[in-house]
Design an enzyme around this catalytic site. Structure first.
Site, PDB file in Angstrom:
ATOM      1  N   GLU A   8      77.867 -35.720  83.719  1.00 43.83           N
ATOM      2  CA  GLU A   8      76.682 -35.831  82.872  1.00 43.83           C
ATOM      3  C   GLU A   8      76.618 -34.720  81.842  1.00 43.83           C
ATOM      4  O   GLU A   8      75.702 -34.676  81.033  1.00 43.83           O
ATOM      5  CB  GLU A   8      75.422 -35.744  83.731  1.00 43.83           C
ATOM      6  CG  GLU A   8      75.271 -36.878  84.705  1.00 43.83           C
ATOM      7  CD  GLU A   8      74.012 -36.711  85.528  1.00 43.83           C
ATOM      8  OE1 GLU A   8      73.066 -37.455  85.293  1.00 43.83           O
ATOM      9  OE2 GLU A   8      73.993 -35.838  86.421  1.00 43.83           O
ATOM     10  N   ARG A  14      73.109 -40.656  95.272  1.00 47.53           N
ATOM     11  CA  ARG A  14      73.148 -39.407  94.515  1.00 47.53           C
ATOM     12  C   ARG A  14      72.157 -38.444  95.144  1.00 47.53           C
ATOM     13  O   ARG A  14      71.016 -38.808  95.419  1.00 47.53           O
ATOM     14  CB  ARG A  14      72.763 -39.686  93.071  1.00 47.53           C
ATOM     15  CG  ARG A  14      72.392 -38.407  92.347  1.00 47.53           C
ATOM     16  CD  ARG A  14      72.157 -38.618  90.902  1.00 47.53           C
ATOM     17  NE  ARG A  14      70.806 -39.025  90.618  1.00 47.53           N
ATOM     18  CZ  ARG A  14      70.401 -39.417  89.405  1.00 47.53           C
ATOM     19  NH1 ARG A  14      71.275 -39.494  88.431  1.00 47.53           N
ATOM     20  NH2 ARG A  14      69.176 -39.753  89.191  1.00 47.53           N
ATOM     21  N   HIS A  34      51.378 -49.177  88.577  1.00 50.35           N
ATOM     22  CA  HIS A  34      51.377 -50.310  89.507  1.00 50.35           C
ATOM     23  C   HIS A  34      51.715 -51.604  88.783  1.00 50.35           C
ATOM     24  O   HIS A  34      52.442 -52.441  89.277  1.00 50.35           O
ATOM     25  CB  HIS A  34      49.996 -50.478  90.139  1.00 50.35           C
ATOM     26  CG  HIS A  34      49.623 -49.338  91.026  1.00 50.35           C
ATOM     27  ND1 HIS A  34      50.425 -48.924  92.057  1.00 50.35           N
ATOM     28  CD2 HIS A  34      48.538 -48.545  91.056  1.00 50.35           C
ATOM     29  CE1 HIS A  34      49.835 -47.908  92.663  1.00 50.35           C
ATOM     30  NE2 HIS A  34      48.693 -47.657  92.075  1.00 50.35           N
ATOM     31  N   CYS A  50      77.521 -45.234  85.199  1.00 47.20           N
ATOM     32  CA  CYS A  50      76.255 -45.702  85.764  1.00 47.20           C
ATOM     33  C   CYS A  50      75.047 -45.463  84.866  1.00 47.20           C
ATOM     34  O   CYS A  50      73.931 -45.786  85.232  1.00 47.20           O
ATOM     35  CB  CYS A  50      76.008 -45.072  87.135  1.00 47.20           C
ATOM     36  SG  CYS A  50      75.735 -43.301  87.059  1.00 47.20           S
ATOM     37  N   ARG A  72      66.618 -36.821  75.314  1.00 49.99           N
ATOM     38  CA  ARG A  72      66.532 -38.243  75.610  1.00 49.99           C
ATOM     39  C   ARG A  72      65.086 -38.729  75.735  1.00 49.99           C
ATOM     40  O   ARG A  72      64.816 -39.923  75.736  1.00 49.99           O
ATOM     41  CB  ARG A  72      67.334 -38.600  76.879  1.00 49.99           C
ATOM     42  CG  ARG A  72      66.794 -38.007  78.148  1.00 49.99           C
ATOM     43  CD  ARG A  72      67.762 -38.186  79.315  1.00 49.99           C
ATOM     44  NE  ARG A  72      67.403 -39.287  80.198  1.00 49.99           N
ATOM     45  CZ  ARG A  72      67.922 -39.479  81.409  1.00 49.99           C
ATOM     46  NH1 ARG A  72      68.866 -38.664  81.865  1.00 49.99           N
ATOM     47  NH2 ARG A  72      67.549 -40.468  82.165  1.00 49.99           N
ATOM     48  N   ASN A  77      73.353 -41.407  80.223  1.00 49.45           N
ATOM     49  CA  ASN A  77      72.047 -41.017  79.661  1.00 49.45           C
ATOM     50  C   ASN A  77      72.020 -39.515  79.400  1.00 49.45           C
ATOM     51  O   ASN A  77      71.663 -39.059  78.325  1.00 49.45           O
ATOM     52  CB  ASN A  77      70.903 -41.382  80.611  1.00 49.45           C
ATOM     53  CG  ASN A  77      70.989 -42.814  81.087  1.00 49.45           C
ATOM     54  OD1 ASN A  77      71.586 -43.638  80.417  1.00 49.45           O
ATOM     55  ND2 ASN A  77      70.418 -43.107  82.242  1.00 49.45           N
ATOM     56  N   ASP A  78      72.432 -38.753  80.398  1.00 51.33           N
ATOM     57  CA  ASP A  78      72.441 -37.303  80.213  1.00 51.33           C
ATOM     58  C   ASP A  78      73.649 -36.844  79.406  1.00 51.33           C
ATOM     59  O   ASP A  78      73.533 -35.940  78.585  1.00 51.33           O
ATOM     60  CB  ASP A  78      72.403 -36.584  81.568  1.00 51.33           C
ATOM     61  CG  ASP A  78      70.968 -36.436  82.059  1.00 51.33           C
ATOM     62  OD1 ASP A  78      70.110 -36.068  81.240  1.00 51.33           O
ATOM     63  OD2 ASP A  78      70.703 -36.717  83.241  1.00 51.33           O
ATOM     64  N   ARG A  87      69.154 -43.496  93.275  1.00 48.08           N
ATOM     65  CA  ARG A  87      68.501 -42.263  92.795  1.00 48.08           C
ATOM     66  C   ARG A  87      67.596 -41.740  93.911  1.00 48.08           C
ATOM     67  O   ARG A  87      66.435 -42.119  94.015  1.00 48.08           O
ATOM     68  CB  ARG A  87      67.677 -42.560  91.541  1.00 48.08           C
ATOM     69  CG  ARG A  87      68.500 -42.889  90.298  1.00 48.08           C
ATOM     70  CD  ARG A  87      67.595 -43.121  89.110  1.00 48.08           C
ATOM     71  NE  ARG A  87      68.282 -43.016  87.840  1.00 48.08           N
ATOM     72  CZ  ARG A  87      68.714 -44.052  87.114  1.00 48.08           C
ATOM     73  NH1 ARG A  87      68.533 -45.282  87.547  1.00 48.08           N
ATOM     74  NH2 ARG A  87      69.329 -43.855  85.958  1.00 48.08           N
TER      75      ARG A  87
HETATM   76  C1  PEP Z   1      72.424 -40.607  83.640  1.00 48.34           C
HETATM   77  O1  PEP Z   1      72.113 -39.468  83.279  1.00 48.34           O
HETATM   78  O2  PEP Z   1      73.075 -41.399  82.942  1.00 48.34           O
HETATM   79  C2  PEP Z   1      72.000 -41.102  84.963  1.00 48.34           C
HETATM   80  C3  PEP Z   1      72.471 -42.240  85.438  1.00 48.34           C
HETATM   81  O3  PEP Z   1      71.084 -40.361  85.648  1.00 48.34           O
HETATM   82  P1  PEP Z   1      69.504 -40.355  85.314  1.00 48.34           P
HETATM   83  O4  PEP Z   1      69.263 -41.429  84.276  1.00 48.34           O
HETATM   84  O5  PEP Z   1      68.826 -40.627  86.594  1.00 48.34           O
HETATM   85  O6  PEP Z   1      69.331 -38.972  84.806  1.00 48.34           O
HETATM   86 MG    MG Z   2      71.266 -38.076  84.704  1.00 51.33          MG
END
Ligand code: PEP
Ligand code: MG
Length: 534
Positions: free
Chosen positions: A424, A326, A185, A495, A458, A447-448, A290
């Site tokens: 990804e 997504r 919170h 993204c 990660r 990120n992935d 998301r």
């Molecule tokens: C990513 O993997 O870069 C992504 C935007 O999705 P998430 O961070 O929600 O896995």
């Molecule tokens: Mg991802």
């Protein structure tokens, strides 16, 4: 001067006096001289007053912070009326405990029970049990919470929603908690209020009343800083304020590169509140909604109607601006109890995202129906996470046809939308040419993609020194994807977190990305960077 290190969750600098908030409960619990029936009555009267207070807080939250934050008080009201909770307390009183003892025992029992659950949502309810029980205990013992009378840096073990709402918000300069997670919170509240915040800081309570500096970026609290340090941070704070106000000049400006290419500068969001923030920061669209956040907030599957309403609200709010939603990306680090997912050896390589959707089609179809129904309310695009093979997208398109036919039979209105693949996995990047023939756009989730390309979890902080988000292997994959997309009339976006890394903007523009999707607060800074590359 003493420095405490925590985990920064909202950046910015606050300078002021510290107020340490403690749960103020009745210390002594005198032997009751009342009968069980009288103790039961005392409990019932206190409970009724607690429900009245909670309802008033619900209304206050609705006015001041919106429906989403207010919801928590609805949950509190329900918890206080919960049959098991009440039976437990009444049973203890009948067996001879006084009301204070019985509630304290119920607090201990139920909060431990919730804390031990696997589901993140249920786990967080443990704090709510403590919150509602403390409210009744305070009513019974006549204890009042400490008031914050001047703008202060607030330190607490964890802030309950009741505590934060009852207090005068203008008096919060910054929030620091000993416990809490990124989605606690406290963190959510600080983000909404736009004040610096820090979690997981092991401060000493004796700092109460001292002058301090909180740097939300580095997660450091400087208690009793020297005049020199104070000067340094005052200057930093001024610089941040100046930069933020200068960024306002970038509102309303088109994002065009020096070569004259129009860039789609979009925002990543998880809910309607974030969408409002995206608009305030002049996002030109939403590049990543998301949708799993809708599922994470619930204790059971969100219905088609609930999802439809959530998507419709965001689409209506964004109007002419594109909204890329997504589909469900659950599994790996995002676990939900009611999905009943097995414990896996390698969850990141396991049953997640599109794999669940293609395996449990009824869940997928519910979401797709909601998306189609919402599509007539704005400019919708839909993309699919964790794609590795062409057949998956072919299969998805078949399911889309089924869903459309179903809606047509029912006479439900819908519009067609753009389809996209999230890149990804290295596999999807390597077959981008084939995928591009099936869809309208790509969005690279760095990120992935970084995790899978570099074989680096990660989630593991120990691996940070190995994790190079600028690794040449990634840049090569980006180039391949952009080239394959453009050759087949697909627009290509980015993204993941890397999209907001300003040291990479020039390189990413050169590679040829058409869209950048970043957190709402990063929009104007990125626009400034792109425009200043003239
Ligand atoms: C990513 O993997 O870069 C992504 C935007 O999705 P998430 O961070 O929600 O896995
Ligand atoms: Mg991802």
């Amino acid at each position: 001067m003493k420095i405490y290190q925590g985990k920064g969750v909202v950046g910015g600098i606050a300078i002021g006096r510290i107020v340490v908030l403690k749960e103020n409960l009745a210390q002594n619990n005198p032997q009751s001289t009342l009968s069980s029936t009288e103790e039961l009555d005392r409990f019932k009267v206190a409970k009724a007053q607690a429900i009245e207070e909670i309802n008033a807080l619900y209304q206050k939250a609705l006015r001041e912070v919106g429906e989403e934050e207010a919801m928590i008080f609805e949950v509190h009201s329900m918890m206080l009326e919960d049959l098991d909770f009440n039976e437990f307390i009444e049973g203890k009183i009948t067996q001879g405990s006084n009301a204070l003892e019985a509630i304290s025992e119920a607090k201990e029992y139920f909060s431990t029970l919730f804390a031990q659950m696997d589901d993140e949502y249920m786990k967080e309810r443990s704090a709510d049990i403590v919150d509602i029980a403390n409210r009744v205990l305070k009513i019974l013992s006549g204890v009042k919470d400490r008031e914050v009378l001047e703008p202060s840096i607030i330190l607490a073990d964890d802030l309950s929603p009741s505590q934060t709402l009852q207090m005068q918000r203008d008096n919060f300069l910054a929030l620091v908690t000993r416990y809490g997670s990124m989605n606690s919170h406290t963190a959510i509240l600080a983000r909404t209020m736009g004040i610096p915040a820090c979690i997981q800081m092991h401060f000493d309570e004796s700092v109460d009343g001292e002058v301090a500096i909180l740097d939300g970026e580095s997660g450091r609290l400087y208690v009793n800083p020297s005049e020199e340090i104070l000067e340094e941070f005052r200057a930093k704070r001024e610089q941040i304020v100046k930069e933020q106000s200068q960024l306002q000049d970038y509102k309303g400006k088109p994002t065009i590169t020096k070569e004259g290419k129009k860039i789609m500068l979009y925002a990543n969001i998880g809910n309607l509140e974030d969408a409002k923030s995206a608009l305030q920061n002049d996002a030109e669209g939403i590049g990543l909604f998301r949708s799993e956040f809708l599922y994470l907030q619930k204790s059971t599957y969100p219905t088609e109607q609930e999802q439809f309403e959530a998507y419709k609200e965001v689409l209506e709010l964004m109007g002419e601006r594109k909204v890329v939603i997504r589909t469900l990306d659950i599994g790996a680090d995002k676990r939900i109890d009611y999905f009943d997912l097995d414990i896996e050896e390698n969850p990141a390589l396991g049953y997640r995202a599109i794999r669940i959707c293609l395996d449990r089609e009824e869940i997928f179809k519910t979401q797709l129906r909601a998306l189609y129904r919402a599509s007539v309310y704005g400019k919708l695009s839909v993309m699919f996470p964790m794609i590795t093979s062409l057949w998956e997208i072919v299969e998805i398109k078949k399911i889309l046809v089924d869903v459309r036919e179903e809606l047509e039979r029912e006479g439900v209105e819908y519009a067609d939308f753009e389809l996209g693949v999230m890149i990804e996995t290295p596999a999807s990047a390597l077959i981008a040419e084939d995928l591009a023939k099936e869809v309208d756009f790509f969005s690279i989730g760095t990120n992935d993609l970084t995790q899978y390309t570099l074989a680096l979890d990660r989630q593991n902080p120990k691996l940070e020194k190995f994790l190079d988000p600028h690794h040449p292997a990634l840049l090569k994959l980006f180039e391949m994807v952009v080239e394959a997309g453009h050759k087949n009339q697909c627009w290509v976006g980015i993204c993941g977190e890397l999209a907001g890394d300003l040291s990479m903007t020039q390189k990413l523009l050169k590679i040829g990305f058409d869209e950048f999707s970043v957190s709402p607060k990063s929009i104007l800074g990125l626009r400034k960077t792109i425009l200043s590359m003239q």
